[in-house]
Design a protein around this motif. Structure first.
Motif, mmCIF file in Angstrom:
data_model
loop_
_atom_site.group_PDB
_atom_site.id
_atom_site.type_symbol
_atom_site.label_atom_id
_atom_site.label_comp_id
_atom_site.label_asym_id
_atom_site.label_seq_id
_atom_site.Cartn_x
_atom_site.Cartn_y
_atom_site.Cartn_z
ATOM 1 N N LEU A 74 0.816 -1.209 0.000
ATOM 2 C CA LEU A 74 0.000 0.000 0.000
ATOM 3 C C LEU A 74 0.853 1.265 0.000
ATOM 4 C CD1 LEU A 74 -2.853 -1.059 2.442
ATOM 5 C CD2 LEU A 74 -3.065 -0.570 0.003
ATOM 6 N N LEU A 75 2.080 1.159 0.492
ATOM 7 C CA LEU A 75 2.978 2.319 0.440
ATOM 8 C C LEU A 75 3.306 2.708 -0.997
ATOM 9 C CD1 LEU A 75 5.461 1.668 3.401
ATOM 10 C CD2 LEU A 75 3.666 3.407 3.244
ATOM 11 N N TRP A 76 3.147 1.771 -1.925
ATOM 12 C CA TRP A 76 3.310 2.075 -3.351
ATOM 13 C C TRP A 76 1.980 2.487 -3.980
ATOM 14 C CZ3 TRP A 76 7.882 2.538 -5.782
ATOM 15 C CH2 TRP A 76 9.006 1.961 -5.161
ATOM 16 N N MET A 78 -0.739 3.805 -2.487
ATOM 17 C CA MET A 78 -1.338 5.036 -1.975
ATOM 18 C C MET A 78 -0.868 6.286 -2.730
ATOM 19 S SD MET A 78 -1.332 3.980 2.074
ATOM 20 C CE MET A 78 -1.666 5.619 2.693
ATOM 21 N N PRO A 79 0.437 6.470 -2.958
ATOM 22 C CA PRO A 79 0.849 7.637 -3.756
ATOM 23 C C PRO A 79 0.278 7.611 -5.166
ATOM 24 C CG PRO A 79 2.725 6.695 -2.586
ATOM 25 C CD PRO A 79 1.594 5.722 -2.442
ATOM 26 N N ALA A 80 0.166 6.398 -5.744
ATOM 27 C CA ALA A 80 -0.410 6.286 -7.088
ATOM 28 C C ALA A 80 -1.860 6.755 -7.090
ATOM 29 C CB ALA A 80 -0.314 4.840 -7.580
ATOM 30 N N SER A 81 -2.615 6.390 -6.064
ATOM 31 C CA SER A 81 -4.008 6.832 -5.958
ATOM 32 C C SER A 81 -4.093 8.346 -5.781
ATOM 33 C CB SER A 81 -4.705 6.145 -4.780
ATOM 34 O OG SER A 81 -5.018 4.806 -5.084
ATOM 35 N N LEU A 82 -3.220 8.890 -4.944
ATOM 36 C CA LEU A 82 -3.233 10.327 -4.675
ATOM 37 C C LEU A 82 -2.923 11.134 -5.933
ATOM 38 C CD1 LEU A 82 -1.401 10.337 -1.218
ATOM 39 C CD2 LEU A 82 -3.814 10.843 -1.627
ATOM 40 N N LEU A 83 -1.883 10.725 -6.656
ATOM 41 C CA LEU A 83 -1.501 11.437 -7.883
ATOM 42 C C LEU A 83 -2.588 11.292 -8.954
ATOM 43 C CD1 LEU A 83 2.290 10.498 -8.109
ATOM 44 C CD2 LEU A 83 1.317 12.731 -7.522
ATOM 45 N N GLY A 84 -3.120 10.096 -9.083
ATOM 46 C CA GLY A 84 -4.178 9.882 -10.064
ATOM 47 C C GLY A 84 -5.410 10.705 -9.751
ATOM 48 N N ALA A 85 -5.786 10.768 -8.476
ATOM 49 C CA ALA A 85 -6.963 11.537 -8.078
ATOM 50 C C ALA A 85 -6.773 13.025 -8.361
ATOM 51 C CB ALA A 85 -7.249 11.327 -6.593
ATOM 52 N N ALA A 86 -5.566 13.526 -8.109
ATOM 53 C CA ALA A 86 -5.294 14.941 -8.380
ATOM 54 C C ALA A 86 -5.455 15.245 -9.862
ATOM 55 C CB ALA A 86 -3.883 15.297 -7.914
#
Length: 260
Positions: A74-76, A78-86
């Motif tokens: 999830l440490l990988w 989670m940032p992918a989700s955050l960047l994608g959502a932005a």
């Protein structure tokens, strides 16, 4: 907002919170409800994203035990989700809504196929791992890269439209991870929550006046309660029952999207 509208939106939020905890397509309840009540599509999308954050919190908390042992991956993700959502939130504010909605049915069908064939793909991956002398729980670098990219893509989708992003996430993870469907559902709840938070913050900062805050508040209360119940009873479902629930809700959502 009339009392009648408040009750309808509250019930829709309750149902969306419960279904999001189980499946992840609660927006397919709240979004059409808001549009049917006369709210513009973009206003409905933004108000809905803000309101469903509360349901995401309660659903994630309800599945907290299933999250144990998933930290490294999830440490990988989670940032992918955050960047994608932005990126998705940015696209919503700058692109016509029809551009993205037109591909939603195709993505949903693909996700449902992945949910159905996920167990077979996992069994195949386990056999390949055992034949290569690796642990059946091992996730190769190639699959991890594919997982992160898939999570990012779903994050973009979720930041833009949110509907059925949970089904897409479970489909992607089911095709790539040697995990139980309940543990994937827990990860889905957390990642979807992050996407909704980013989208909600972005909409609030950039388009405060385009959000209906009374609507967002009513959805928040309903989804918070719904998330608690969805997590409580969803954790008791067998893997096959949970997959069947995902497919049934997904097909209903697909029908509603195509009927629009």
């Amino acid at each position: 907002m009339s009392i009648y509208h408040m009750l309808l939106i509250g019930l829709a939020g309750l149902g969306a919170g419960a279904i999001n905890a189980l499946v992840g397509s609660g927006t397919l309840i709240t979004f059409p409800t808001l549009v049917a009540l006369g709210y513009p599509p973009v206003t409905a999308t933004m108000s809905n994203a803000v309101g469903l954050v509360a349901g995401g919190v309660s659903a994630t908390w309800g599945y907290r035990n299933e999250l144990q042992g998933q930290r490294d991956r999830l440490l990988w993700q989670m940032p992918a989700s955050l960047l994608g959502a932005a990126l998705g939130a940015y696209l919503l504010l700058h692109l016509p809504e029809k551009v993205f909605i037109s591909i939603v049915p195709v993505l949903l069908v693909l996700a449902l196929i992945l949910v159905v064939i996920g167990p077979r793909m996992q069994a195949w991956a386990r056999r390949r791992a055992e034949e290569a002398g690796r642990s059946a729980e091992h996730v190769s670098t190639t699959r991890m890269i594919a997982l992160v990219l898939g999570t990012f893509a779903v994050g973009v989708y979720g930041g833009y439209f949110t509907a059925a992003q949970g089904i897409l996430l479970v489909g992607v993870m089911g095709a790539l991870l040697p995990e139980s469907v309940q543990r994937m559902n827990a990860a889905k709840n957390l990642l979807s929550l992050l996407v909704n938070i980013v989208a909600a913050v972005g909409y609030t900062l950039v388009a405060w006046d385009r959000i209906s805050w009374p609507v967002a508040g009513v959805i928040a209360v309903g989804s918070l309660i719904g998330g608690v119940f969805g997590a409580r009873y969803g954790r008791r479902l067998s893997p096959n029952a949970l997959r069947a629930t995902i497919v049934v809700v997904g097909l209903i959502g697909l029908y509603r999207l195509l009927a629009v």
